[in-house]
Scaffold this motif. Sequence first.
Motif, PDB file in Angstrom:
ATOM      1  N   ASP A   8       1.566  10.233 -22.070  1.00 25.02           N
ATOM      2  CA  ASP A   8       1.432   8.775 -22.078  1.00 25.02           C
ATOM      3  C   ASP A   8       1.150   8.310 -20.656  1.00 25.02           C
ATOM      4  O   ASP A   8       2.066   8.042 -19.884  1.00 25.02           O
ATOM      5  CB  ASP A   8       2.727   8.142 -22.611  1.00 25.02           C
ATOM      6  N   PHE A   9      -0.129   8.244 -20.309  1.00 23.52           N
ATOM      7  CA  PHE A   9      -0.507   7.856 -18.956  1.00 23.52           C
ATOM      8  C   PHE A   9       0.092   6.502 -18.564  1.00 23.52           C
ATOM      9  O   PHE A   9       0.501   6.302 -17.419  1.00 23.52           O
ATOM     10  CB  PHE A   9      -2.023   7.782 -18.820  1.00 23.52           C
ATOM     11  N   ASP A  10       0.128   5.563 -19.522  1.00 31.32           N
ATOM     12  CA  ASP A  10       0.531   4.196 -19.190  1.00 31.32           C
ATOM     13  C   ASP A  10       1.999   4.080 -18.790  1.00 31.32           C
ATOM     14  O   ASP A  10       2.391   3.087 -18.180  1.00 31.32           O
ATOM     15  CB  ASP A  10       0.255   3.264 -20.378  1.00 31.32           C
ATOM     16  N   SER A  11       2.817   5.069 -19.157  1.00 28.99           N
ATOM     17  CA  SER A  11       4.234   4.995 -18.803  1.00 28.99           C
ATOM     18  C   SER A  11       4.508   5.459 -17.377  1.00 28.99           C
ATOM     19  O   SER A  11       5.642   5.373 -16.901  1.00 28.99           O
ATOM     20  CB  SER A  11       5.068   5.821 -19.785  1.00 28.99           C
ATOM     21  N   LEU A  12       3.483   5.953 -16.695  1.00 30.54           N
ATOM     22  CA  LEU A  12       3.593   6.320 -15.284  1.00 30.54           C
ATOM     23  C   LEU A  12       2.820   5.276 -14.487  1.00 30.54           C
ATOM     24  O   LEU A  12       1.595   5.226 -14.534  1.00 30.54           O
ATOM     25  CB  LEU A  12       3.039   7.722 -15.043  1.00 30.54           C
ATOM     26  N   ILE A  13       3.538   4.430 -13.783  1.00 32.48           N
ATOM     27  CA  ILE A  13       2.952   3.276 -13.108  1.00 32.48           C
ATOM     28  C   ILE A  13       2.556   3.641 -11.683  1.00 32.48           C
ATOM     29  O   ILE A  13       3.411   4.062 -10.884  1.00 32.48           O
ATOM     30  CB  ILE A  13       3.965   2.109 -13.054  1.00 32.48           C
ATOM     31  N   PRO A  14       1.293   3.523 -11.308  1.00 27.92           N
ATOM     32  CA  PRO A  14       0.901   3.804  -9.922  1.00 27.92           C
ATOM     33  C   PRO A  14       1.643   2.889  -8.949  1.00 27.92           C
ATOM     34  O   PRO A  14       1.718   1.670  -9.157  1.00 27.92           O
ATOM     35  CB  PRO A  14      -0.602   3.522  -9.918  1.00 27.92           C
ATOM     36  N   PHE A  15       2.186   3.479  -7.900  1.00 29.48           N
ATOM     37  CA  PHE A  15       3.003   2.729  -6.941  1.00 29.48           C
ATOM     38  C   PHE A  15       2.449   2.802  -5.526  1.00 29.48           C
ATOM     39  O   PHE A  15       2.441   1.799  -4.804  1.00 29.48           O
ATOM     40  CB  PHE A  15       4.436   3.271  -6.973  1.00 29.48           C
ATOM     41  N   ALA A  16       1.994   3.970  -5.106  1.00 31.96           N
ATOM     42  CA  ALA A  16       1.556   4.125  -3.716  1.00 31.96           C
ATOM     43  C   ALA A  16       0.707   5.379  -3.592  1.00 31.96           C
ATOM     44  O   ALA A  16       0.674   6.234  -4.491  1.00 31.96           O
ATOM     45  CB  ALA A  16       2.764   4.210  -2.782  1.00 31.96           C
ATOM     46  N   ARG A  17       0.040   5.473  -2.470  1.00 34.08           N
ATOM     47  CA  ARG A  17      -0.700   6.682  -2.128  1.00 34.08           C
ATOM     48  C   ARG A  17      -0.552   6.920  -0.636  1.00 34.08           C
ATOM     49  O   ARG A  17      -0.895   6.065   0.174  1.00 34.08           O
ATOM     50  CB  ARG A  17      -2.170   6.544  -2.514  1.00 34.08           C
ATOM     51  N   TRP A  18      -0.030   8.080  -0.290  1.00 36.80           N
ATOM     52  CA  TRP A  18       0.186   8.448   1.125  1.00 36.80           C
ATOM     53  C   TRP A  18      -0.667   9.661   1.456  1.00 36.80           C
ATOM     54  O   TRP A  18      -0.626  10.670   0.750  1.00 36.80           O
ATOM     55  CB  TRP A  18       1.656   8.762   1.368  1.00 36.80           C
ATOM     56  N   TRP A  19      -1.382   9.539   2.561  1.00 36.50           N
ATOM     57  CA  TRP A  19      -2.254  10.624   3.020  1.00 36.50           C
ATOM     58  C   TRP A  19      -2.101  10.796   4.529  1.00 36.50           C
ATOM     59  O   TRP A  19      -3.012  10.493   5.302  1.00 36.50           O
ATOM     60  CB  TRP A  19      -3.706  10.327   2.647  1.00 36.50           C
ATOM     61  N   PRO A  20      -0.936  11.280   4.987  1.00 39.81           N
ATOM     62  CA  PRO A  20      -0.786  11.582   6.415  1.00 39.81           C
ATOM     63  C   PRO A  20      -1.793  12.651   6.827  1.00 39.81           C
ATOM     64  O   PRO A  20      -2.049  13.596   6.071  1.00 39.81           O
ATOM     65  CB  PRO A  20       0.659  12.094   6.515  1.00 39.81           C
ATOM     66  N   ARG A  21      -2.351  12.506   8.016  1.00 38.49           N
ATOM     67  CA  ARG A  21      -3.398  13.438   8.451  1.00 38.49           C
ATOM     68  C   ARG A  21      -3.041  13.910   9.856  1.00 38.49           C
ATOM     69  O   ARG A  21      -3.462  13.340  10.854  1.00 38.49           O
ATOM     70  CB  ARG A  21      -4.757  12.758   8.403  1.00 38.49           C
ATOM     71  N   HIS A  22      -2.258  14.963   9.891  1.00 36.52           N
ATOM     72  CA  HIS A  22      -1.723  15.492  11.145  1.00 36.52           C
ATOM     73  C   HIS A  22      -2.081  16.960  11.239  1.00 36.52           C
ATOM     74  O   HIS A  22      -1.749  17.743  10.357  1.00 36.52           O
ATOM     75  CB  HIS A  22      -0.208  15.306  11.168  1.00 36.52           C
TER      76      HIS A  22
END
Length: 264
Positions: free
Chosen positions: A133-147
């Motif tokens: 059930d894709f809809d039950s997982l709510i997108p919240f953030a996206r982190w892409w540290p680049r070190h």
Amino acid sequence: MDDTMDRDEDIPPTRPAATVVVFRHDPGGGPAQLLLLERSGTMVFAGGATVFPGGTVDPADHVLAAQVPGAAQLDPDDAAARVAALRETLEEAGLVVGVKGTVTAASAMAARQRLLDGADLGTVLAEQGWEIDFDSLIPFARWWPRHRTMRVYDTRFYLADLGTGALDLVADATETRHLFWASAQEALKLADDGKIKVIFPTRRNLERLAQWPDFAGVRDHALATPIVTVTPWVEQRDGVTWLAIPANAGYPVDGEPLEGATRG
């Protein structure tokens, strides 16, 4: 900008990853509690740190995601990350999120054991009569540290609500040494008191989550806030070196002095 973060050609290959913030009602009636995992101290990335469940997106996650009805409505990487979030939470904690169907503590534990024994997630879901059930997982953030001196993960964060569902927990002893429930405020206090270690992204996300007492409040905020990919950078503020994030990404705190930041 920090000279360890400025040239793409110096950055290690990016690994796509997914993390899920799992909510449950507080049995004592307080703010919603979140599932937190203390990682094994032997882990290369964030060893000993307290984090949300999650891990790397596998090629099989893309294959399974593409078979889910409605997958065409999502970006393929987003769909695969939601599958990875489901899989990793089941593997690491024995909790089932992101599915339709009847879930009990016993069925969750059985499904987890099948995964650990080598069964693929699609088979396990079919055996239990569950559908993604894709809809039950709510997108919240996206982190892409680049070190360039650390592993680079492009991590998508999702929200999931257990309510008062099956809550038996079993830690994956290879990666996790302790599982516990705490509100965002409680987790921040534990970190401030030195009782747990939290890395920079986890602290920022706990601060953001702590603004609301329940899943519904955080969900509504997430749905109303466009996701800005967060790539921290180093800057000077009043003569002090800070690790900073974008001010428009939905976070109440946009950085902290680099000297005190725990980065992995």
